[in-house]
Scaffold this motif. Structure first.
Motif, PDB file in Angstrom:
ATOM      1  N   HIS A  53     -51.560  59.503 -54.328  1.00  0.00           N
ATOM      2  CA  HIS A  53     -51.964  58.372 -53.501  1.00  0.00           C
ATOM      3  C   HIS A  53     -52.614  57.343 -54.421  1.00  0.00           C
ATOM      4  O   HIS A  53     -53.541  57.661 -55.156  1.00  0.00           O
ATOM      5  CB  HIS A  53     -52.977  58.826 -52.455  1.00  0.00           C
ATOM      6  N   PRO A  54     -52.121  56.141 -54.443  1.00  0.00           N
ATOM      7  CA  PRO A  54     -52.596  55.180 -55.445  1.00  0.00           C
ATOM      8  C   PRO A  54     -53.982  54.614 -55.149  1.00  0.00           C
ATOM      9  O   PRO A  54     -54.173  53.418 -55.015  1.00  0.00           O
ATOM     10  CB  PRO A  54     -51.527  54.091 -55.397  1.00  0.00           C
TER      11      PRO A  54
ATOM     12  N   THR B 121     -61.613  58.685 -70.664  1.00  0.00           N
ATOM     13  CA  THR B 121     -60.737  57.826 -69.861  1.00  0.00           C
ATOM     14  C   THR B 121     -61.499  57.293 -68.649  1.00  0.00           C
ATOM     15  O   THR B 121     -61.453  56.098 -68.350  1.00  0.00           O
ATOM     16  CB  THR B 121     -59.500  58.629 -69.386  1.00  0.00           C
ATOM     17  N   CYS B 122     -62.201  58.182 -67.965  1.00  0.00           N
ATOM     18  CA  CYS B 122     -62.951  57.755 -66.768  1.00  0.00           C
ATOM     19  C   CYS B 122     -64.117  56.842 -67.143  1.00  0.00           C
ATOM     20  O   CYS B 122     -64.371  55.824 -66.496  1.00  0.00           O
ATOM     21  CB  CYS B 122     -63.480  58.967 -66.012  1.00  0.00           C
TER      22      CYS B 122
ATOM     23  N   CYS C 160     -64.819  67.716 -59.887  1.00  0.00           N
ATOM     24  CA  CYS C 160     -65.230  67.359 -58.526  1.00  0.00           C
ATOM     25  C   CYS C 160     -64.368  66.241 -57.927  1.00  0.00           C
ATOM     26  O   CYS C 160     -64.165  66.205 -56.719  1.00  0.00           O
ATOM     27  CB  CYS C 160     -66.685  66.909 -58.498  1.00  0.00           C
ATOM     28  N   HIS C 161     -63.931  65.318 -58.779  1.00  0.00           N
ATOM     29  CA  HIS C 161     -63.210  64.146 -58.266  1.00  0.00           C
ATOM     30  C   HIS C 161     -61.712  64.278 -58.498  1.00  0.00           C
ATOM     31  O   HIS C 161     -61.286  64.841 -59.511  1.00  0.00           O
ATOM     32  CB  HIS C 161     -63.690  62.885 -58.977  1.00  0.00           C
ATOM     33  N   GLN C 162     -60.957  63.732 -57.590  1.00  0.00           N
ATOM     34  CA  GLN C 162     -59.512  63.734 -57.759  1.00  0.00           C
ATOM     35  C   GLN C 162     -59.056  62.298 -58.009  1.00  0.00           C
ATOM     36  O   GLN C 162     -59.139  61.451 -57.117  1.00  0.00           O
ATOM     37  CB  GLN C 162     -58.840  64.275 -56.510  1.00  0.00           C
ATOM     38  N   ALA C 163     -58.583  62.059 -59.240  1.00  0.00           N
ATOM     39  CA  ALA C 163     -58.088  60.714 -59.547  1.00  0.00           C
ATOM     40  C   ALA C 163     -56.830  60.429 -58.731  1.00  0.00           C
ATOM     41  O   ALA C 163     -56.564  59.290 -58.349  1.00  0.00           O
ATOM     42  CB  ALA C 163     -57.796  60.607 -61.036  1.00  0.00           C
TER      43      ALA C 163
ATOM     44  N   GLY D  56     -52.365  64.152 -47.683  1.00  0.00           N
ATOM     45  CA  GLY D  56     -53.172  64.916 -46.732  1.00  0.00           C
ATOM     46  C   GLY D  56     -54.617  65.046 -47.155  1.00  0.00           C
ATOM     47  O   GLY D  56     -55.495  65.273 -46.340  1.00  0.00           O
ATOM     48  N   GLN D  57     -54.871  64.912 -48.459  1.00  0.00           N
ATOM     49  CA  GLN D  57     -56.241  65.049 -48.949  1.00  0.00           C
ATOM     50  C   GLN D  57     -57.003  63.735 -48.891  1.00  0.00           C
ATOM     51  O   GLN D  57     -58.222  63.721 -48.941  1.00  0.00           O
ATOM     52  CB  GLN D  57     -56.222  65.533 -50.398  1.00  0.00           C
ATOM     53  N   VAL D  58     -56.257  62.650 -48.802  1.00  0.00           N
ATOM     54  CA  VAL D  58     -56.890  61.330 -48.847  1.00  0.00           C
ATOM     55  C   VAL D  58     -57.919  61.188 -47.742  1.00  0.00           C
ATOM     56  O   VAL D  58     -58.991  60.637 -47.918  1.00  0.00           O
ATOM     57  CB  VAL D  58     -55.807  60.236 -48.699  1.00  0.00           C
TER      58      VAL D  58
END
Lengths: 279, 640
Positions: free
Chosen positions: A99-100, A135-136, A165-168, A173-175
């Motif tokens: 998901h962008p 990168t983050c 913990c974070h999803q880039a 469905g997770q959004v």
């Protein structure tokens, strides 16, 4: 411990055997011979990446065809999928799983801002062009100083990284379902409950109500230096109809005994017997 | 040890799989730490040890010719095992159109022994105090997906979470705290199986999972802690504890159901998700203690106590969300609605027998039995409606705005049995929150500018620290000053306010950060950064002892500066890092970290690595908490 390893390993073996039955011959990245005349280093690099065995990809899959480029091999007369174009090229395959989120809003990132599609930079994962945390941090500058506070989940220790913990990227469905406390409870499972008597988490707030998770100047990653300060800011009487009550008068806050609320109220994350979270 | 051996053998698997497109690296060595000052605080912050360490291991193996039928791609990354108390290994393996398997194993060692924090024994010189722990957590995850890139893709996710180890807590009776040594042993397992489907622009997921938590704990009186920490007597009697044993068990079972779908039609995309979890927990606790004790509640002295507790909780919860996105060329619209519902019903039966209880006024000692039935009930529902718009005014310029309304409704039932002071512990609490946000971003080449503002307003508060108004402004930018120099800057301001009488809550946070990246050639890279953080908060609170209204002030002023140099010279790759952080707030401290790493290339495939580091922490108020930690390391990097 031993039993867990045995059971997990058995499952793993069964799954692998089952999968192998269904497996088909893979195909590899096969560049056009015309491209190889100049870009002969690319196949070796790309064949070591995730992109090599998965699809029947070739140079034209992403860069398109250009007779002009063949005649005059300049970088600007061939599709270089950077910026918005890169997004379209990558998402033509990765759309279902990505998901962008980072691509919208004020970030306006494209895939190539973080990833190098042609090679993996050892030892980086996921074709990142720098280490994951670097990168983050190149955009989230504030975390460089937050993560260096004395109490916190220090990056780079024990595999603790931003994606712990974070999803880039997220599946669609997770959004919609990611919630702050769930990220904490993935590791801190013992605080998940449910408890007969719960405190804050899932009732009127979450872990962030009391803790600074990225890094804190205060012990136990608390938002306040002293325990009593943190507790009393909520548990203090008003004439307003609010949740939380006044501690009884025996709690004389001038005495050091009562300045450490958790000395007695030890089950601060939830109790199965005491409304007052005594144990 | 056996687990680490198994892990090492696992890492060697690729060697047996052939040499086709293998990229492999191993960095292994030893480290030595020298700690001066407060070692407990050093371990609480860094938790490092002496000995061999696996600094890094990576392997990327690709079988492009498909000769291996079991897998055609394998990626393993591992780091931190050995003397470093935290380590992790992740692996991914797959077979085209066959399966994808991802897994990870992580081990964390958690040590916390803070001398001056919430320590009821500080005056007696006993450090560390109450909440100390030395525990290990292990996490194991496995995710298997079959037939990736096919329409139907079954999947199975497993996770295992284990925490165990000693800690210290206290038992409070009369005017005394007694130190207890605790040992916790907790595991959580989760299995989720399901099916993903993907057909063109339409896809989704359905899964069913089972989670099981099992925990037990044993608390016992520390050998020399029977006298407690108070010299005061109660009616001439000294309070002391001869022994205490407490054993507790708890089990929670949670079935989990997940459904989600997404679909795109023309310019529209629809995403929906539903999650249901029904957690049920059962627990019991047995406690027995003996000594010379006092209960102000019973108005009696007593010689011992036995307590049995049975508890049961049910917590069904669900969440449903629906989101619509529309891409109308230069304009993108999105709207979503979500509802979250949670219910909690808990019951505990506490049976207590006070042994040889004597009234304060004197009299015959007798056993007194107490039965307490205590219960709780909570219901919470949250609704959120959002709408947003993004307009790409030009290829480089994007405007964005959005609005959301959130409503929370909490109903809590009071536990009549245990309430000391009535009020504020039960009832129906509601809050409506409106949020407006606007943002603009500009991006051209390497120049980026972004500004993001959001403003929130609530009609009510549920707890005292809730805000009525909140504003946040974020700014970020980056650009190349010269071809060899880039500058990045970000700023964030946040303000919370609640002017209600007797609360007068106001807090303000400011954070500014700058990065200057200088890379004159491929051999040198210098990163300089500076960050400044300021937090000020004030809220009125009523002191329990005399109901006087006082102001609770919190202040934190932190500044960080850092320099990171990477210099490649001949066979040497030198990395120098320096970080300083100074806080002048309520807990003033300074910390400095300096490190040096030199990679000396011995051959094309082998490097020798020398490391040095120095970590310094200095609190102003509690001088004995200061420490300096120095480390030396020698590692070998092998890239066959």
């Amino acid at each position: 411990m031993k039993n867990h390893w045995l059971s997990h390993s058995s499952i793993l073996c069964l799954c692998l055997i089952g999968s192998a039955v269904f497996a088909q011959d893979p195909s590899s990245f096969e560049p056009s011979e015309d491209c190889l005349e100049c870009h002969d280093d690319i196949p070796e690099l790309i064949n070591k990446t995730v992109h090599a065995p998965l699809f029947e990809v070739n140079c034209e899959s992403c860069h398109g065809t250009s007779e002009e480029h063949m005649d005059e091999p300049e970088a600007d007369n061939i599709n270089t999928p950077l910026g918005g174009l890169g997004q379209k090229v990558c998402l033509s395959c990765h759309q279902s799983s990505v998901h962008p989120k980072h691509m919208s809003g004020t970030a306006q990132l494209t895939c190539s801002d973080c990833h190098d599609m042609h090679k993996h930079q050892k030892p980086n994962v996921a074709l990142l062009s720098d280490t994951l945390d670097a990168t983050c941090l190149s955009c989230h500058l504030e975390h460089r100083s937050i993560e260096n506070r004395p109490f916190g989940h220090k990056l780079g220790r024990g595999g603790m990284s931003c994606i712990s913990c974070h999803q880039a990227h997220q599946r669609p469905g997770q959004v919609l379902t990611a919630s702050p406390e769930q990220m904490c409870l993935n590791c801190h499972a013992e605080k998940k409950g449910p408890f007969v008597f719960e405190h804050v988490q899932g009732v009127v707030g979450d872990c962030l109500s009391c803790h600074q998770v990225h890094g804190s100047s205060n012990p136990k990653q608390l938002t306040r230096t002293r325990v009593s300060q943190l507790c009393l800011e909520c548990h203090s009487q008003t004439t307003q109809p609010i949740f939380g009550s006044q501690p009884p008068a025996i709690h004389d806050m001038r005495s050091p005994r009562y300045q450490n609320c958790t000395t007695c109220h030890g089950a601060i994350h939830g109790s199965n017997r005491s409304h007052l979270l005594l144990k | 040890m056996r687990n680490q051996l198994l892990l090492f053998l696992f890492l060697l698997i690729p060697a047996a799989l052939g040499q086709t497109n293998v990229d492999f690296g191993l960095e292994l060595g030893v480290q030595k730490w020298n700690i001066r000052g407060n070692e407990d605080l050093f371990l609480s912050q860094y938790n490092q040890d002496d000995g061999p360490v696996l600094q890094n291991f990576w392997l990327s193996w690709v079988d492009i010719e498909g000769k291996t039928r079991l897998l055609d791609r394998l990626r393993i990354d591992a780091s931190g095992f050995g003397a470093s108390p935290n380590g992790s290994v992740r692996w991914q393996m797959s077979r085209k159109r066959g399966y994808q398997l991802k897994g990870s194993y992580t081990r964390y060692a958690h040590y916390s022994a803070l001398p001056a924090f919430a320590n009821p024994f500080l005056e007696q010189g006993i450090v560390p105090g109450q909440h100390t722990l030395d525990q290990k957590r292990q996490l194991f995850k496995l995710q298997l997906e079959l037939f990736p890139h096919k329409t139907l893709r079954p999947f199975l996710d497993l996770s295992w979470n284990d925490r165990r180890g000693p800690s210290q807590t206290t038992f409070h009776v009369g005017l005394d705290e007694f130190r207890l040594l605790s040992h916790r042993n907790e595991q959580e397992n989760e299995w989720v199986g399901g099916l993903r489907f993907e057909r063109g622009a339409i896809g989704g997921e359905v899964s069913q999972g089972w989670r099981r938590f099992e925990g037990n704990g044993l608390d016992q009186l520390v050998a020399d802690a029977g006298d407690g920490n108070s010299l005061a007597t109660v009616l001439g009697n000294e309070v002391s504890l001869d022994n205490l044993d407490r054993y507790s068990r708890n089990t929670a079972k949670t079935p989990l159901t997940h459904l989600s779908f997404h679909g795109a039609w023309s310019k529209f995309r629809l995403i929906g998700a539903y999650n249901y979890a029904d957690a049920e927990s059962d627990g019991s606790e047995e406690e027995s203690l003996a000594g010379s004790l006092v209960s102000f509640q019973l108005r009696r002295l007593f010689a011992g106590r036995t307590e049995n507790i049975q508890n049961k909780t049910r917590n069904p919860s669900w969440r449903a969300d629906l989101k619509m996105e529309a891409d109308l060329g230069g304009v993108q619209l999105e709207a979503d609605f979500g509802r979250r519902h949670r219910q909690l019903d808990g019951l505990a039966m506490v049976q207590t027998v006070f042994l040889q209880a004597t009234p304060f006024r004197g009299g015959t000692a007798q056993d007194i039995s107490q039965l307490l039935e205590t219960e709780t009930s909570l219901e919470k529902e949250d609704d959120t409606l959002r709408a947003g718009l993004a307009w790409r005014a030009s290829p480089n310029l994007v405007f964005q705005t959005g609005f959301s309304i959130s409503k929370s409704d909490i109903y809590a039932a009071a536990d009549v049995a245990q309430i000391v002071i009535e009020g504020g512990q039960d009832g129906d609490f509601r809050r409506r929150l409106e949020k407006f946000n606007a943002a603009v971003s500009y991006r051209k080449g390497k120049t980026r500018l972004g500004l993001d503002w959001q403003s929130l307003h609530a009609d009510e508060i549920v707890v005292r620290t809730d805000f009525i108004d909140r504003d946040r402004l974020k700014f970020n930018s980056s650009f190349d000053v010269f071809s060899f120099m880039s500058l990045r800057a970000s700023a964030r301001w946040t303000q919370n306010e609640n002017p209600l009488p007797e609360i007068s809550y106001k807090s303000e946070e400011k954070q500014y950060d700058f990065d200057l990246d200088i890379h004159p050639n491929e051999s040198i890279n210098l990163l300089l950064n500076y960050g400044y953080y300021e937090s000020d908060s004030r809220i009125s609170q009523r002191m329990p002892q005399d109901f006087s209204l006082q102001t609770s002030l919190y202040r934190e002023d932190g500044a960080q500066y850092g320099a990171h140099l990477l210099w490649k010279a001949g066979r040497n790759k030198l990395q120098l890092n320096y970080i300083g952080y100074e806080n002048t707030g309520l807990l003033p401290f300074d910390l400095y970290q300096a490190s040096l790493r030199d990679d000396i290339e011995l051959s094309e495939k082998v490097s020798l690595i020398l490391t040095l580091s120095r970590n310094n922490y200095r609190e102003d108020e509690f001088v004995s908490s200061r420490f300096t930690g120095e480390s030396y390391g020698v590692f070998l990097n092998w890239r066959p």
